[in-house]
Every structure is written in C-alpha cells, then in structure tokens.
Design an enzyme around this catalytic site. Structure first.
Site, mmCIF file in Angstrom:
data_model
loop_
_atom_site.group_PDB
_atom_site.id
_atom_site.type_symbol
_atom_site.label_atom_id
_atom_site.label_comp_id
_atom_site.label_asym_id
_atom_site.label_seq_id
_atom_site.Cartn_x
_atom_site.Cartn_y
_atom_site.Cartn_z
ATOM 1 N N LYS A 1 2.412 0.550 16.376
ATOM 2 C CA LYS A 1 3.595 0.419 15.529
ATOM 3 C C LYS A 1 3.838 1.678 14.713
ATOM 4 O O LYS A 1 4.970 2.140 14.574
ATOM 5 C CB LYS A 1 3.436 -0.786 14.600
ATOM 6 C CG LYS A 1 4.628 -1.006 13.669
ATOM 7 C CD LYS A 1 4.410 -2.212 12.763
ATOM 8 C CE LYS A 1 5.602 -2.424 11.846
ATOM 9 N NZ LYS A 1 5.403 -3.549 10.911
ATOM 10 N N GLN A 2 2.772 2.239 14.146
ATOM 11 C CA GLN A 2 2.906 3.383 13.244
ATOM 12 C C GLN A 2 1.608 4.175 13.230
ATOM 13 O O GLN A 2 0.566 3.697 13.667
ATOM 14 C CB GLN A 2 3.232 2.902 11.837
ATOM 15 C CG GLN A 2 2.119 2.101 11.187
ATOM 16 C CD GLN A 2 2.610 1.199 10.093
ATOM 17 O OE1 GLN A 2 3.178 0.149 10.366
ATOM 18 N NE2 GLN A 2 2.389 1.590 8.849
ATOM 19 N N TRP B 1 0.823 -1.207 0.000
ATOM 20 C CA TRP B 1 0.000 0.000 0.000
ATOM 21 C C TRP B 1 0.855 1.253 0.000
ATOM 22 O O TRP B 1 0.360 2.345 -0.292
ATOM 23 C CB TRP B 1 -0.932 0.001 1.208
ATOM 24 C CG TRP B 1 -0.254 0.220 2.541
ATOM 25 C CD1 TRP B 1 0.719 -0.537 3.116
ATOM 26 C CD2 TRP B 1 -0.532 1.268 3.476
ATOM 27 N NE1 TRP B 1 1.071 -0.035 4.345
ATOM 28 C CE2 TRP B 1 0.323 1.067 4.601
ATOM 29 C CE3 TRP B 1 -1.405 2.345 3.487
ATOM 30 C CZ2 TRP B 1 0.315 1.913 5.706
ATOM 31 C CZ3 TRP B 1 -1.422 3.181 4.595
ATOM 32 C CH2 TRP B 1 -0.569 2.969 5.685
ATOM 33 N N ASP B 2 2.149 1.091 0.321
ATOM 34 C CA ASP B 2 3.072 2.226 0.284
ATOM 35 C C ASP B 2 2.961 2.980 -1.038
ATOM 36 O O ASP B 2 3.050 4.208 -1.082
ATOM 37 C CB ASP B 2 4.533 1.759 0.386
ATOM 38 C CG ASP B 2 4.827 0.848 1.548
ATOM 39 O OD1 ASP B 2 3.887 0.218 2.047
ATOM 40 O OD2 ASP B 2 5.994 0.754 1.934
ATOM 41 N N GLU C 1 0.047 -2.369 12.670
ATOM 42 C CA GLU C 1 0.086 -3.827 12.648
ATOM 43 C C GLU C 1 0.304 -4.426 14.032
ATOM 44 O O GLU C 1 0.447 -5.647 14.152
ATOM 45 C CB GLU C 1 1.160 -4.296 11.668
ATOM 46 C CG GLU C 1 0.820 -3.916 10.231
ATOM 47 C CD GLU C 1 1.968 -4.134 9.262
ATOM 48 O OE1 GLU C 1 3.093 -4.426 9.730
ATOM 49 O OE2 GLU C 1 1.748 -4.005 8.048
#
EC number: 3.2.1.-
Length: 792
Positions: free
Chosen positions: A590-591, A361-362, A488
C-alpha cells in the site's frame, strides 16, 4: 480535478480565478484557516452553497458507539468524532430583498486569494441581482495566530451603479445540517444535532451561544461582536435563540458608497470549567479582539508569519508548482499547530472531518519532523499532548495484558478509536514513532527540558511495551510477532523490518535517556538489569534478509509471498475494491514500509542495500496512501534516481492543490503537506538526523536549478543554498558562533561570521531507474494529464 487554469501557480498565494460549484468542497479545504485551536473551512460568507460546512475546535468531540458484527476482547467500544461547532463565518447579504447567492443573478467577477504572508483569505465578487442592482463585495477573513481564541472578518459592500438598500445578517449558527457521506472509511461519521443548548444572549452589537455535547459532556462558547461604518443612517439590531444569534445591519448606499462591517469572533471550550467561566473567557477574547482592532489583528498576523518564514522558507528555482506547494504545505502545518497548545494535531488538521478528526502516527512520523526544524515550540506542545495521554496508554497496555504503555492508533482524546485490529492496534510501531519524535526534538533543539518534564516517562513505558511484546527464540534472536508495519496490505506478520528497527531504536533511546537522568529513572522503577534487557533485545532484533535476491524482506518471508497480478487488478485504491484475504498474502504494498525504514533508520543500511531494496520494492508499491510519495522521493533521490524522485516530490506536493487522491473535500492531508518539505529537503537536500548530527548531502534533479531552505538547529538558524555544482551554508544566531555538521559524509564546521561554500557530491545510481506497477507511475511534471485515484 483542480486545474492550473482556475488556480494559477503563484509563489506566495493560492488564487481561485473563478468559482466552480463542482469543486466547492475541495476549495473549502484549500482555503481553510486555522491556528491549531480554531479551524474555519473556506465556506462562502453567505453560508450557501457549500460542499461541507465546517467550524472546528481542536479536540472538541462527541462519543459514538463503534459497531461490530462480531466483537472481541480488547476491541474499543466507543469512537470519537470531531464536532462541527457553532458557525460564526456567516454574513448573509440582501440587495433590496434579494439574497446574494452565486447561483442566482449574474456573477460578473469572483476571486478568492489565500495569502501565505498575510495569513488571510480574501474574496472579491461583483454581482448583479436578478433586479439588475450591481454590488461589489470584498471580504477578508483571518484566524489569529497571535490571539488563540480570536477570528475576525472584514466585510465591505459597495453599491456600483444604482442606489440600493442593503441588509446584512451576521450570524452564529449551531447544529448545521451535514451532507450525506459515501461508504469510504476515510470519511467522518455524521453526527445528528450533536450540540445541546446551554445559554444564549444578545448584546448591543453581537451575541453569544453556549452548548455542550450530549455524551462527551464538553462545553463550548462562541461569541461575536461588530464594528459598523457607513455614510448616512444605519439600523442595527440583535436577537438570539438557543441555536442562532443574529446581528442585522440595514442601510442605503448610493453608487460608490460602502458599508464596512468588522465581525470579531471568539471561541472557547472546556471539559472542566463552569458555564460562567467559559462565558467570561469568550467575552474577554472579544474585548481583546476589539482592543486590537482589525488593523492590529492584521499586523500581528503578518508579524507572526514573517518570523516563521524567516526560519522556515524553502525556495525552489525551476519548478514553480513545487515552489507554491511547499509554501502552501508549510503554511497549513503552521496553522494546524501554532496555537494547538497541548492538543493533538489531527491528520486533517482543522480543515475537514476526514478520519473523524483523529490524530494518527502521521503526527509524530511526518508532521513533527518538519515542525521540529521550523517551529519547534509547536512540536513541544504536541509532544506534551501525547505525554498527557500516557496513563491512558498504560491502561490500554494493561487491558491487553502487556507491560508499559500502548499508545492508540487513532484518537482525539487519547482512547483507542480504531475498530480494525490488523490496521490499528497491531500497528505497534506508533509507539516507537512517538519515542523517535521526542528524541528528535531533543537532538535538533538541544533542549533537554522536555525529556525531563515528560519525555523520559514516555521512553521508559514504550520500551517496557516492546520488551513484553517481543521474545527471544532458542537461538537468542529477538522477534516481534503479530505486528503490522506501515504497509496495511501486509498485516499481522512476523518481524516487520520497519517495526523491528524502530523498536530497537526505542529501546536504546530509552536506555540512554535513563543514563542521562538516573535519579528520575530510578524513581520510575528502572533498574540496571532492565536497561540491559532493553539493549540486549535491540541488539538481537531479527532483520529478515533474502540472501538469494540480495534484498531485505519487508517482513519474515515477504519475498516468498505470491506475486500480485497488477495487470488484472487496475482499480485503485485496492482496499475499496479488493478483499484483504487477497491482499495480505501477496507482494502488493500500500505504501512505503521497508523503504521508509531506510529513510528513518538510514544508518542501518549500506548504500548497496538501499539501491537494491529500492529497485525491488518500487515494483510492488501502489501508493494507495498519501504518505508514500514523499518517502519514495527521498529514497529514490538518495540512490541516484533524481528524475524519478522529482516526479514523486511533485506528486507529494500537489496531492491537495490538484486533488490527486480525489478526497481533498474531506480536508487536507497534513502528512503529505509535510511530505512536500521532506521530499525537497530530505530528498534533494539530503537531510538526515538519525545519528544525532545534522547531516546534509544535496543533489538536485535537472528540473530544479536551485534549492534554498532554512531550518533551526540547536539555537542556530541555518540557510542551505544548493545548486548543481555547490552548496553554500550560512549560519545565523546560535551559541558560540560555530556549528559542526556532516556534509556529504564529512564533518564541516560552519561559522556565523562567514558563509561556507563547498562542492556537492555527485550521486551515481548503482542500478537503472526501477519501474512501477502498471498504471502506478508517479504523477509526472512532464505529463500532467496523468491522474491517480488513490487513498490516504
């Protein structure tokens, strides 16, 4: 760690002042050259020593089985791994009978320079052999942006102090040995001799090798040809074997005399074309290269980059490291996409084998937004590639018992390659990310033809997926269960806010597109009732909110999860040191997830909500992903924490140039390179486009005195020149000479006949700057000794 001492900060180049063999793999990634079709890692000309040898062709892969301790229905059976193809970079130099090798003799001087304006990698070395013969070597390498199948190397050897006999072996080599990998899941699988010989030939001054993969049945050709200039007598011979073609040049040089070799390379691959056709394609590309000549290739490369920088350059006054980094990032984004031409843009580009060469998806979420404003032609090609996998996505959805299309989480060709469901297939948001990329392209460029060509089908089928994934409860609220958002560490949850907002946007965008193209939509079976169902689901989507804390919940119940003990768990990245059974039920992120939702769906949140959400989630994000710092920079800037935002922008920009995440050796982080632009332009430039209008709201931190960036919008070229007190907009080209944008929330009409200067709006934070988990503060401009050990 890569340091400023060895890699000084310069505005238009990346220069290595000394060769550090311990950082060879990292520098090979930094110095990689590509055009989106061919990728050459920055290996030394002589081939050894190396950190990770690498020559790649976009989407040329091999199939391998995916092992499972316990398989289940719908799990992918095969993975795809990018192949290190025939290496044409090698020019082995022998001075008398001694090989030029930086590990032997004396390296008197060594420098490599990546020139961001010329699009070349130049190496200069002075070397004294063990027999006391000194030579100077200057090589310049390029992968042509103008000619898709062509790369070239100019290699010059000069005798400095004594007469020397020089031998150069210029090679094409297949099936190179690969170094052992670690247990890090981000590292590529090792393929053992993946190429099977098909044909080899030697020509007068070159050769050609053809190979195919054993399982994926892809065929490739690599060819080389040479021009040789030298005073006096020279001997040139060529021989070829299945995995090696070699042209050997032998001559004698007196002090001051030079041997100059220009090596032309051509690459091509196909799953369909015959062996003779592929052979002829490579041969034709070599003829094209020789016709252009070395200087012609250089001139075309510079002209291509001049045109790019005219519409894409970002100038940062006061922060030279960010200045260098944002140009470095833009350069590599262009390299990854310029001539990809309906192939994927992998998360590492063509700079290394990390993540097996897969696209995630980046691409649509981080890389394409930048390219939409700077190189829109590359975006159209990338989206055409994604659309070309639509039938595979429909097949995947059907396999899972769903309607519409389910695009895969990670892939090269279009089939799902993620063996871990919770952080793979369950990350359904990729389908909305793809839909958003199509819609952004239409809005920013004003070009509806891509939607008509292939985008409408993608929007319709992703909308159908969402309707079959979600459900209305007895109160009429629409839910998405069993989903994983960008974070995630919080997987398979109910009503992830990011996913729900993106899905709602996908549904509405699809319905609007069907109204623009009613006949085409009807031909795809779309009815008025189906469009109404899409809008109803979008309007009823549940967006969890904690009234007591006054913040949005990242997912249903997130703010009631157990708090994570950051003091007791200090070894990062957590996914390499902690069990997911501990991570999933805890408030450790995580992000950026909810914070990313506030950037991409900015209109769905009030300023007060954004401020409170940033304050809450900053304290729980550990940034075990290179995708996070840029988003945190953007949102911290929006809510007024400009200095904290600057630190995050610095970290996002320097992830590869300083190897902050300790895995640059496996290839560059394309999304984080894009994040350097996003942090500056989206954060301090205040760029937003989620409401269909170009919205800009600049505000600079103390460490940046001026931010000047260029972008494209609907045929216009716009320059935004922001300072602390005001901003000047300069409009060029474009239809009609007028463009209406939104400046600081107010409409502003710009005219191409005169710049417009207007005061900036001061951003006053509603809350004090938030703290971060212990030890997870951003790498600061002011404290460069801080180093993080994080993951992608």
């Amino acid at each position: 760690m890569i340091t400023e001492e060895a890699f000084p900060v310069e505005p238009w180049q990346i220069r290595e002042t000394r060769l550090d063999l311990n950082l060879l793999a990292q520098s090979e990634s930094l110095f990689a050259l590509s055009n989106g079709h061919i990728g050459l890692r920055g290996n030394l000309d002589e081939g050894e020593p190396y950190g990770l040898p690498g020559t790649y062709l976009n989407s040329f892969y091999e199939i391998r089985p995916l092992p499972y301790a316990e398989a289940g229905y719908g799990y992918p059976e095969a993975g795809q791994t990018v192949v290190d193809v025939t290496n044409g970079k090698i020019l082995r130099l022998f001075v008398e009978d001694e090989p030029f090798d930086v590990r032997y003799g004396e390296v008197i001087f060594h420098e490599r320079v990546l020139d961001l304006c010329a699009g070349t990698l130049t190496r200069r070395a002075n070397w004294r052999s063990p027999a006391d013969k000194q030579v100077k070597v200057v090589s310049t390498r390029l992968v042509s942006l103008a000619h898709r199948s062509v790369a070239a190397i100019e290699y010059v050897v000069e005798a400095l102090d004594k007469f020397v006999r020089v031998t150069v072996q210029s090679e094409l080599v297949s099936n190179e040995d690969q170094p052992e990998t670690s247990g890090d899941p981000r590292v590529s699988a090792i393929l053992d001799n993946p190429l099977e010989a098909v044909e080899h030939e030697a020509t007068e001054r070159g050769g050609l090798l053809m190979h195919r993969t054993r399982a994926s049945s892809l065929m490739m050709a690599a060819g080389m040809d040479h021009e040789v200039e030298v005073p006096g007598r020279v001997e040139i011979t060529t021989d070829a074997r299945p995995d090696l073609a070699r042209t050997t040049v032998i001559c004698g040089l007196r002090p001051g005399q030079k041997l100059r070799i220009v090596k032309y390379l051509a690459y091509g691959w196909s799953s369909l074309r015959s062996r003779p056709a592929l052979h002829d394609q490579a041969t034709a590309a070599l003829h094209t290269a020789r016709y252009s000549g070395w200087q012609g290739l250089l001139d075309a490369q510079r002209a291509y980059l001049n045109e790019f920088w005219d519409s894409a350059d970002v100038e940062v006054e006061g922060d030279p490291e960010s200045q260098q980094a944002v140009r470095f990032g833009l350069f590599h984004l262009l390299q990854a996409s310029a001539r990809a031409e309906r192939r994927a843009i992998p998360s590492k580009g063509l700079t290394g084998t990390g993540y097996d060469g897969h696209a995630f998806w980046d691409t649509e979420g981080f890389v394409l937004p930048v390219l939409t404003y700077t190189a829109p032609h590359a975006v159209a090609d990338a989206l055409r590639w994604r659309a070309s996998t639509l039938q595979l996505a429909k097949d995947r959805a059907a396999e899972l018992g769903l309607d519409g299309a389910s695009f895969c989480w990670r892939t090269i060709r279009g089939q799902e390659c993620s063996a871990y469901w919770p952080a793979g297939t369950a990350a359904w948001h990729i389908n909305a990310d793809i839909a958003m990329a199509f819609e952004r392209y239409r809005i920013v460029t004003g070009d509806h033809s891509l939607e008509e060509e292939c985008g409408l089908a993608v929007l319709i089928e992703t909308a159908r997926l969402w309707l079959s994934l979600g459900h209305h409860d007895r109160h009429g609220v629409w839910h998405l269960d069993g989903v994983t958002g960008p974070d995630e560490y919080t997987a398979v949850v109910r009503d992830n806010v990011f996913t729900n907002l993106m899905a709602a946007s996908n549904l509405i965008t699809a319905a609007d597109a069907c109204l623009r193209q009613p006949e085409a939509a009807k031909a795809m079976g779309v009815t008025t009732e189906e469009m109404a169902a899409w809008r109803d689901a979008a309007d009823a989507a549940n967006i969890p909110y904690d009234d007591e804390l006054g913040v949005h919940q990242q997912c249903e119940g997130f703010t009631t999860f157990a708090e994570w003990d950051f003091e007791a768990n200090t070894t990062y990245p957590l996914f390499l040191h902690e069990a997911y059974v501990r991570l999933y039920p805890a408030q450790v992120i995580k992000q950026a997830d909810l914070v990313l939702a506030m950037q991409w769906q900015s209109h769905a949140f009030t300023p007060e909500q954004k401020a409170r959400n940033v304050d809450y989630y900053e304290r729980r994000m550990v940034r075990d992903s290179s995708l996070s710092a840029c988003t945190q920079a953007v949102m911290c800037a929006e809510v007024g924490h400009l200095e904290l935002a600057h630190d995050y922008a610095y970290e996002a920009a320097l992830i590869d140039l300083r190897d902050l995440h300790r895995n640059t050796r496996d290839g560059l982080h394309m999304a984080s390179l894009a994040g350097a632009w996003t942090a500056l332009v989206g954060g301090f430039g205040g760029l937003r486009d989620d409401e269909g209008i170009l919205s800009i709201d600049p505000q600079l931190p103390h460490g940046i005195s001026r931010l000047r960036f260029r972008l494209r919008w609907r045929g216009f070229r716009l320059t935004v020149d922001a300072r602390h007190a005001d901003v000047t907009y300069t409009l060029r080209d474009g239809p009609g000479g007028e463009l209406t944008i939104r400046h600081a929330g107010e409409h502003l009409t710009l005219k191409s006949d005169s710049p417009s200067t207007i005061a900036v709006r001061d951003r006053k934070p509603l809350l004090p700057p938030p703290s971060q988990p212990p030890g997870r503060e951003p790498v600061s401009r002011r404290h460069k000794s801080l180093i993080i050990s994080a993951a992608r």
